[in-house]
Scaffold this active site. Structure first.
Site, short mmCIF file in Angstrom:
data_model
loop_
_atom_site.label_atom_id
_atom_site.label_comp_id
_atom_site.label_asym_id
_atom_site.label_seq_id
_atom_site.Cartn_x
_atom_site.Cartn_y
_atom_site.Cartn_z
CE1 TYR A 232 -4.17 1.25 -0.31
CE2 TYR A 232 -4.50 -1.00 0.41
CZ TYR A 232 -4.98 0.14 -0.19
OH TYR A 232 -6.25 0.18 -0.67
CD GLU B 258 -4.59 5.56 0.81
OE1 GLU B 258 -4.35 6.19 1.86
OE2 GLU B 258 -5.68 5.02 0.56
CG ASP C 159 -8.62 9.20 -24.39
OD1 ASP C 159 -7.64 8.44 -24.42
OD2 ASP C 159 -9.77 8.85 -24.04
CB THR D 227 -5.26 2.68 -22.03
OG1 THR D 227 -5.14 2.69 -23.46
CG2 THR D 227 -6.69 3.04 -21.65
CE LYS E 262 -7.84 0.77 -24.94
NZ LYS E 262 -8.85 1.83 -25.03
NE ARG F 78 -7.47 -4.50 -19.17
CZ ARG F 78 -7.61 -4.57 -20.48
NH1 ARG F 78 -6.93 -5.44 -21.18
NH2 ARG F 78 -8.45 -3.76 -21.10
C1 PLP Z 1 -9.83 2.29 -24.24
C2 PLP Z 1 -10.14 3.73 -24.16
C3 PLP Z 1 -10.50 4.35 -22.96
C4 PLP Z 1 -10.84 3.58 -21.72
O1 PLP Z 1 -9.93 2.74 -21.21
P1 PLP Z 1 -10.34 1.62 -20.14
O2 PLP Z 1 -9.03 1.20 -19.65
O3 PLP Z 1 -11.10 0.58 -20.91
O4 PLP Z 1 -11.18 2.28 -19.09
C5 PLP Z 1 -10.70 5.71 -22.96
N1 PLP Z 1 -10.54 6.44 -24.07
C6 PLP Z 1 -10.21 5.88 -25.25
C7 PLP Z 1 -10.05 6.75 -26.46
C8 PLP Z 1 -10.00 4.51 -25.34
O5 PLP Z 1 -9.68 3.97 -26.51
#
Ligand code: PLP
Length: 422
Positions: A58, A60, A204, A230, A233, A239
């Site tokens: 932990y 925080e 994003d 994220t 991907k 993750r």
């Molecule tokens: C995948 C994705 C998210 C969300 O990610 P999670 O890890 O599934 O919550 C947000 N914005 C975009 C553009 C994404 O492709």
């Protein structure tokens, strides 16, 4: 070569049911062609960091400002991962604690906006993400949301229309990013629009982070106030997520992540993100990012040759959106038939989809995972050929069975990173 069954000895003894499910998923990931554009295969090194004893901690707070003792190694680890993120993305500040992409966006909004402020993002049916202001999501419940989309004919973002909407609606933040947009974002144009209406600009880049660091997609860093991404991907990490920003927003972002919206960071994930960032800084990864796009373009070309209709006419990133309305088979039925044939993709809405989101007209495919296995142009032709055969006869079990066997045979010669056959 390690046999899968010889691994995870403790798990096998302690919990044979969970062990069996993981083992079956491993075989599935090995023997299928995974075309879901948000998925990938992480390296063995990322898996090991992810499955480490850091899950026991932990911590925080932030390095040097923790609410728990015993953080000497964790502080050093998190600082190292922050530094790698800053260097790789060319940003002033990095928060590496967000649990995933959706919380990261909530945190970015929390840092920059007040409840009820206006968000302007791309609509979900046109390719945007739920968290960019779609009705059923927090982003449209806690904030007020207006949405831009793509041109109904070209399927491209019409930046003049976006500007018009921004001037009319005066959002507090403009969001760029998508889960199903097969072309490049013009971050410079969108940040210009945001500036004209005194809005923040959030990029994003969840889907395309790996392409950006490889130099295979334009870079938002010079233009964005805040970048969310994220890590699982195209970036090919565990993750998780990160928020990257200018120094002026650093305090607000950090406070939004902790204590406003999260508790303790997932240190095992932080470590694995660090490993992925180190991998992503190599020449090998640069080549990987470019090959993802080369493969997507090759696959799109092969599909076009076989009479498939592609949204926006093709791709210049990692993903392809297929409009199946000329194929007399709907997205869901098609995706299920392809899965039976060992080709995994997802059904997806297309712009102006006449059908419902739960049974839309399209399927979405992408090349990040198969490129991680080393597949290239010759395999793209083969995959397009198999897709054509299955889509032409989605109910013919003889076809799906034959394709599945051929898919498994091809997969056997492309080892999966992170799995015992690699
Ligand atoms: C995948 C994705 C998210 C969300 O990610 P999670 O890890 O599934 O919550 C947000 N914005 C975009 C553009 C994404 O492709």
């Amino acid at each position: 070569m390690l046999d899968i069954a010889e691994e995870k000895v403790a798990l096998k003894q302690a919990d044979p049911e969970i062990f069996r499910l993981i083992e079956e998923e491993e075989v599935y990931q090995k023997e299928s062609i995974r075309l879901i554009p948000s998925e990938n295969y992480v390296s063995q090194a990322v898996l090991e960091a992810s499955g480490s004893v850091l899950t026991n901690k932990y911590s925080e707070g932030y390095p040097g400002k923790r609410y728990y003792e015993g953080q000497r190694f964790i502080d050093e680890l998190e600082t190292l991962v922050q530094d790698r993120a800053k260097a790789l993305f060319g940003v002033e500040h990095a928060n590496v604690q967000p649990y995933s992409g959706s919380p990261a966006n909530l945190e970015a909004y929390y840092a920059l906006l007040e409840p009820g402020d206006k968000i302007m993002g791309m609509s979900l049916p046109d390719g945007g993400h739920l968290t960019h202001g779609w009705q059923v999501n927090f982003s449209a419940r806690f904030y007020s949301a207006v949405q831009y989309g793509v041109d109904p004919v070209t399927h491209l973002i019409d930046y003049d229309k976006v500007r018009e909407l921004a001037k009319k609606e005066r959002p507090k933040i403009v969001v760029a990013g998508a889960t199903a947009y097969p072309r490049q974002f013009d971050f410079a144009a969108l940040s210009e629009i945001a500036r004209e209406v005194d809005a923040y600009f959030l990029a994003d880049v969840s889907h395309i982070a790996g392409l950006i660091v490889a130099g295979a997609h334009p870079d938002p860093a010079p233009h964005a106030d805040v970048i969310t991404t994220t890590t699982h991907k195209t970036l090919r990490g565990p993750r998780g997520a990160m928020i990257l920003c200018r120094e002026e927003h650093a305090k607000a972002i950090d406070r939004a992540v902790f204590p406003a919206l999260q508790g303790g960071p997932h240190n095992h994930t932080t470590a694995a993100i660090g490993v992925a960032l180190r991998e992503a800084a190599t020449d090998e990864f640069r080549a990987y990012g470019h090959q993802i796009v080369t493969n997507a373009k090759a696959l799109a070309g092969e599909l076009l040759e076989r009479g498939f209709s592609l949204v926006a006419g093709g791709t210049d990133n990692h993903l392809i959106l297929i409009d199946l309305t000329n194929k007399e088979v709907f997205g869901k039925k098609c995706a299920k038939a392809l899965d039976r044939a060992g080709i995994v993709c997802n059904y997806n809405t297309i712009p102006n989809d006449p059908r419902k989101p739960f049974s839309p007209s399209g399927i979405r495919i992408g090349t990040p995972a198969i490129t991680s296995r080393g597949m290239a142009e010759p395999e793209m032709r083969q995959i397009a050929e198999w897709m054509d055969q299955v889509v032409s006869a989605p109910e013919d079990e003889a076809v799906t069975d034959r394709v599945r066997a051929e898919v498994a045979e091809l997969c056997a010669s492309f080892p999966v990173p992170g799995l015992p056959n690699a």
